[in-house]
Write a protein that holds these residues in place. Structure first.
Motif, PDB file in Angstrom:
ATOM      1  N   GLY A  13      -2.004   1.680  -7.875  1.00 24.68           N
ATOM      2  CA  GLY A  13      -2.663   2.269  -6.716  1.00 24.68           C
ATOM      3  C   GLY A  13      -2.900   3.758  -6.833  1.00 24.68           C
ATOM      4  N   ASN A  25     -12.356   3.308  -4.326  1.00 27.10           N
ATOM      5  CA  ASN A  25     -12.059   4.328  -3.320  1.00 27.10           C
ATOM      6  C   ASN A  25     -10.616   4.290  -2.856  1.00 27.10           C
ATOM      7  OD1 ASN A  25     -14.683   5.307  -3.329  1.00 27.10           O
ATOM      8  ND2 ASN A  25     -15.349   3.938  -1.684  1.00 27.10           N
ATOM      9  N   GLU A  26     -10.003   3.105  -2.896  1.00 29.76           N
ATOM     10  CA  GLU A  26      -8.621   2.979  -2.404  1.00 29.76           C
ATOM     11  C   GLU A  26      -7.576   3.428  -3.420  1.00 29.76           C
ATOM     12  OE1 GLU A  26      -9.817  -1.157  -3.980  1.00 29.76           O
ATOM     13  OE2 GLU A  26     -10.736   0.510  -2.857  1.00 29.76           O
ATOM     14  N   LYS A  79       0.849  -1.197   0.000  1.00 30.84           N
ATOM     15  CA  LYS A  79       0.000   0.000   0.000  1.00 30.84           C
ATOM     16  C   LYS A  79       0.878   1.239   0.000  1.00 30.84           C
ATOM     17  CE  LYS A  79      -3.696   2.342   2.482  1.00 30.84           C
ATOM     18  NZ  LYS A  79      -4.441   2.616   1.262  1.00 30.84           N
ATOM     19  N   TRP A 100      -0.805   7.467   1.319  1.00 30.36           N
ATOM     20  CA  TRP A 100      -1.916   8.163   0.657  1.00 30.36           C
ATOM     21  C   TRP A 100      -1.583   9.635   0.457  1.00 30.36           C
ATOM     22  CZ3 TRP A 100      -5.799   6.085  -1.819  1.00 30.36           C
ATOM     23  CH2 TRP A 100      -6.855   6.918  -2.231  1.00 30.36           C
TER      24      TRP A 100
END
Length: 228
Positions: free
Chosen positions: A145, A178-179, A3, A6
């Motif tokens: 991503g 959404n991610e 991940k 953000w």
């Protein structure tokens, strides 16, 4: 796939053209540090050399890395090949930006395979630089991503469309998971435009020339002053 951190708000693209004294790695690193000190959420850097210089000076920085490389027979130049992806990741990038359009890649490499290898062999989060809603959605489906509008206005299909790509943001945000982070990049020349991009659905904006592009900014002023 690992991940990615953000992104929010402002990411500063700290780059300089070939031949500019601003292109020295320590100058790039100083501009990156100044941007981060003022609250930028991250920096976008070109070349393993510059990524490494900023990583050493700013070890906690969020770095989006790429490598502009040209190969015969292909218009793809943003981190085009597997070797380039590996080099950017090894230099210390947190996210690797790649051209995620459908244009033929150098050496016959395949976008889907590159994205899969980045995830499986490196654990490297990817930012898909795209020029259209369709390319952005496909990149997300393949595993990127982050999706950025970086190439809007810079491909044959969008050459007549001046950035920023405001019209892409709402449909992308409506259809992307959404991610997946949505980034507006290219043609942002003012704080008002940056705010508009966020209002249209972007999670972050990348601003380069308007902040760090001394060479291009000075040239633009001189052209304007020379007009009768």
């Amino acid at each position: 796939m690992a991940k990615a951190p953000w992104p929010r708000g402002l990411i500063v693209s700290v780059q300089a053209p070939e031949g500019s004294p601003m292109r020295h790695p320590e100058v790039i690193a100083a501009m990156a540090e100044a941007s981060l000190n003022q609250g930028a959420s991250g920096v976008r850097l070109e070349s393993p050399e510059h990524i490494g210089a900023v990583r050493r000076r700013c070890p906690e920085a969020l770095i989006v890395g790429l490598w502009k490389r040209t190969y015969p027979g292909s218009a793809v130049y943003i981190t085009p090949t597997w070797i380039d992806i590996q080099a950017v990741w090894a230099a210390g990038a947190d996210v690797v930006a790649i051209d995620a359009t459908s244009r033929p890649r150098p050496c016959g490499e395949d976008l889907a395979e590159l994205i899969l290898r980045a995830a499986q062999e490196l654990g490297a989060p990817l930012m898909a630089d795209v020029d259209s809603v369709a390319h952005g959605l496909r990149a997300a489906e393949l595993g990127c991503g982050w999706v950025g509008t970086t190439l809007f206005g810079y491909t044959d299909d969008t050459a007549s469309c001046p950035p920023p790509a405001m019209d892409l943001l709402a449909p992308l945000r409506a259809s992307l998971p959404n991610e997946v982070a949505l980034i507006c990049e290219g043609g942002i020349h003012s704080a008002a435009q940056a705010r508009a991009a966020l209002a249209h659905g972007a999670d972050a904006v990348v601003v380069g020339t308007a902040i760090t592009g001394i060479d291009l900014q000075v040239a633009a002023y001189l052209r304007a002053l020379a007009q009768p």
